[in-house]
Design an enzyme around this catalytic site. Sequence first.
Site, PDB file in Angstrom:
ATOM      1  N   LEU A 191     -45.965  10.708  -5.375  1.00 22.95           N
ATOM      2  CA  LEU A 191     -45.483  11.807  -6.226  1.00 22.95           C
ATOM      3  C   LEU A 191     -44.215  11.388  -6.960  1.00 22.95           C
ATOM      4  CD1 LEU A 191     -45.994  14.763  -3.731  1.00 22.95           C
ATOM      5  CD2 LEU A 191     -47.653  13.605  -5.235  1.00 22.95           C
ATOM      6  N   ARG A 207     -30.745  16.295  -9.925  1.00 20.82           N
ATOM      7  CA  ARG A 207     -29.470  15.994  -9.271  1.00 20.82           C
ATOM      8  C   ARG A 207     -28.965  14.575  -9.560  1.00 20.82           C
ATOM      9  NH1 ARG A 207     -31.577  17.929  -3.531  1.00 20.82           N
ATOM     10  NH2 ARG A 207     -33.560  17.683  -4.625  1.00 20.82           N
ATOM     11  N   GLY A 247     -37.564  19.384   4.796  1.00 20.38           N
ATOM     12  CA  GLY A 247     -38.471  20.307   5.454  1.00 20.38           C
ATOM     13  C   GLY A 247     -38.424  20.048   6.956  1.00 20.38           C
ATOM     14  N   GLU A 278     -39.548  24.608   4.594  1.00 21.85           N
ATOM     15  CA  GLU A 278     -38.546  24.033   3.697  1.00 21.85           C
ATOM     16  C   GLU A 278     -37.173  24.647   3.962  1.00 21.85           C
ATOM     17  OE1 GLU A 278     -39.119  21.380   1.439  1.00 21.85           O
ATOM     18  OE2 GLU A 278     -40.802  21.430   2.826  1.00 21.85           O
TER      19      GLU A 278
HETATM   20  C1  UD1 Z   1     -39.885  17.239  -0.113  1.00 21.50           C
HETATM   21  C2  UD1 Z   1     -40.674  18.011   0.937  1.00 21.50           C
HETATM   22  C3  UD1 Z   1     -39.791  18.124   2.183  1.00 21.50           C
HETATM   23  C4  UD1 Z   1     -39.394  16.751   2.662  1.00 21.50           C
HETATM   24  C5  UD1 Z   1     -38.741  15.942   1.548  1.00 21.50           C
HETATM   25  C6  UD1 Z   1     -38.570  14.502   1.984  1.00 21.50           C
HETATM   26  C7  UD1 Z   1     -42.135  19.638  -0.178  1.00 21.50           C
HETATM   27  C8  UD1 Z   1     -42.292  21.051  -0.582  1.00 21.50           C
HETATM   28  N1  UD1 Z   1     -40.996  19.335   0.462  1.00 21.50           N
HETATM   29  O1  UD1 Z   1     -38.748  17.991  -0.453  1.00 21.50           O
HETATM   30  O2  UD1 Z   1     -40.505  18.803   3.222  1.00 21.50           O
HETATM   31  O3  UD1 Z   1     -38.503  16.856   3.761  1.00 21.50           O
HETATM   32  O4  UD1 Z   1     -39.554  15.934   0.373  1.00 21.50           O
HETATM   33  O5  UD1 Z   1     -37.809  13.752   1.069  1.00 21.50           O
HETATM   34  O6  UD1 Z   1     -43.023  18.844  -0.422  1.00 21.50           O
HETATM   35  N2  UD1 Z   1     -42.666  16.038  -7.307  1.00 21.50           N
HETATM   36  C9  UD1 Z   1     -43.672  16.033  -8.235  1.00 21.50           C
HETATM   37  N3  UD1 Z   1     -44.061  17.212  -8.812  1.00 21.50           N
HETATM   38  C10 UD1 Z   1     -43.489  18.384  -8.497  1.00 21.50           C
HETATM   39  C11 UD1 Z   1     -42.451  18.388  -7.529  1.00 21.50           C
HETATM   40  C12 UD1 Z   1     -42.061  17.189  -6.956  1.00 21.50           C
HETATM   41  O7  UD1 Z   1     -44.237  14.979  -8.551  1.00 21.50           O
HETATM   42  O8  UD1 Z   1     -43.904  19.399  -9.053  1.00 21.50           O
HETATM   43  C13 UD1 Z   1     -42.256  14.753  -6.695  1.00 21.50           C
HETATM   44  C14 UD1 Z   1     -40.842  14.384  -6.991  1.00 21.50           C
HETATM   45  O9  UD1 Z   1     -40.760  13.579  -8.148  1.00 21.50           O
HETATM   46  C15 UD1 Z   1     -40.429  13.600  -5.752  1.00 21.50           C
HETATM   47  C16 UD1 Z   1     -41.309  14.164  -4.668  1.00 21.50           C
HETATM   48  O10 UD1 Z   1     -42.362  14.853  -5.295  1.00 21.50           O
HETATM   49  O11 UD1 Z   1     -40.674  12.205  -5.859  1.00 21.50           O
HETATM   50  C17 UD1 Z   1     -40.551  15.118  -3.758  1.00 21.50           C
HETATM   51  O12 UD1 Z   1     -40.031  16.175  -4.554  1.00 21.50           O
HETATM   52  P1  UD1 Z   1     -38.586  16.746  -4.288  1.00 21.50           P
HETATM   53  O13 UD1 Z   1     -38.342  17.837  -5.263  1.00 21.50           O
HETATM   54  O14 UD1 Z   1     -37.590  15.657  -4.213  1.00 21.50           O
HETATM   55  O15 UD1 Z   1     -38.830  17.415  -2.853  1.00 21.50           O
HETATM   56  P2  UD1 Z   1     -37.774  17.680  -1.726  1.00 21.50           P
HETATM   57  O16 UD1 Z   1     -37.058  18.940  -2.022  1.00 21.50           O
HETATM   58  O17 UD1 Z   1     -36.969  16.491  -1.485  1.00 21.50           O
HETATM   59 CA    CA Z   2     -36.691  14.448  -2.468  1.00 19.68          CA
END
Ligand code: UD1
Ligand code: CA
Length: 467
Positions: free
Chosen positions: A9, A16, A138, A153
């Site tokens: 992902l 940030r 999470g 979360e």
């Molecule tokens: C996420 C997890 C959390 C975990 C953490 C670990 C979820 C809801 N939460 O939180 O449980 O502890 O990662 O680091 O999954 N991304 C997309 N599309 C989106 C949203 C995010 O591709 O619509 C990608 C971001 O680019 C990133 C990754 O997913 O690489 C994680 O997204 P981020 O927003 O950083 O999630 P966290 O709040 O860190």
């Molecule tokens: Ca993250």
Amino acid sequence: MEKMAAVILAAGEGKRMKSQLPKVLHPICGRPMLEHVIEAAKSICSEIIVVVGHKGEEVKNFFADTVFYAEQKEQLGTAHAVMQAKSLLPAKGSVLILCGDTPLLTAETLQGLLQTFKETEAAATILSARVPDPYGYGRIIRDASGNVQKIVEEKDADSKERAVTEINTGTYLFEVNYLRRALSEVNNDNAQREYYLTDCIALILQYGGIVNTHLLSDYRLALGVNDRLQLAEAQQLMQERINRQLMEAGVTLIDPKSTYVDAGVQVSQDTILMPQTFLKGETRIGSGCVIGPNTEITDCRIGDGVVIRHSVATGCIIADKVTVGPYAHLRPETELKTGVKIGDFVEIKKSSLGSGSKVAHLAYIGDAQVGQDVNIGAGAIVVNYDGQNKHQTIIGDEAFIGCNSNLVAPVKIGKGAFVAAGSTIARDVPEGALAIERTQQVNKDGLARRFLEKKAAKNDESRQEKE
Ligand code: UD1
Ligand code: CA
């Protein structure tokens, strides 16, 4: 290896980071963090799917056709991101899901995760970690007998759940059919109005699938990079890992904390890296070398027994037993053959120097082909640029280029020829010839002495005036 797919992902904006560059392209030890994740995923997966979105074109340009892409136009959450890759997922088997911003995960960790997943015949195995400060992650919520119930979360957690220190690293293995079914049912009924991948866990349990965790032995490997502080932390941890591997392979680091080596750089046994050495890009260094202090080497191939001190080298090929510096600048397409000596304040650009040749001090060599055992004196300059075009200079074996001479390109200095100091050479010098280009020297008898006497007399006068 069975043909397993990984979904990484990487569509989020990474607000940030406060950056023009997409978060997953920020380098850690010389490589975008996403590349580290892809490398780790490749250890157990043969097909890599990257979900791109925010500035996706930049990410695609970088990785080109080395991976598959799925596009997430709007970033509606991690489950929504995985859904965009649905058509690329295999019909059966398992799928690894990772975040593009957890660059420290290793192949060994993922192999351990896969083993747990297989041995327990799980529908989902979460890579979890116990961290001293779980803020932002999470949390893994378990029932009284210790079975996983769900992931909550930070923003949705109550105070009891927030106290849990076992966190979700964002890395999971799913049985693909359980995953598909859960993805189709996930909603965005939460604090962030996002479709959370983490909600798939509770759903899969409802369907009767086995869900468990694989605990990361070193929690620091779970570090998710969300801001520049975490970027610096990840950089430091990755550097420590690289430096440790170098030392284990027989390289001496005088001060590992001030030695910066990019991922993928190769250094052979018994080479010594001095403090403030930066080895970058596709650099390969042989054995028994001494590199640094204060040296930056990028994309160079360096042989054995080479010494480079206080210098910068980029895109060069350097053979065995060459010495460089202090304070030399070797620019791209420079090739130094065995035993060449480059001394202080020498710049070399797009030139080759044959074995045993010496440029010991204060010289510029550009677009030149220099033979073997040539001696280039202090202050010699190859005048390679006429303001419009660059021209070639060829210097034959054993030639001697005197101090402060200018070689105005295009020009050829024959084998064994001698250019007298201070000459500006604009015409070819034949083999074995002496070229001298200076105006005639004139000596005026006694003139210096008279000058000194006059000066002494003047000093006497002014002293008498003061008394
Ligand atoms: C996420 C997890 C959390 C975990 C953490 C670990 C979820 C809801 N939460 O939180 O449980 O502890 O990662 O680091 O999954 N991304 C997309 N599309 C989106 C949203 C995010 O591709 O619509 C990608 C971001 O680019 C990133 C990754 O997913 O690489 C994680 O997204 P981020 O927003 O950083 O999630 P966290 O709040 O860190
Ligand atoms: Ca993250």
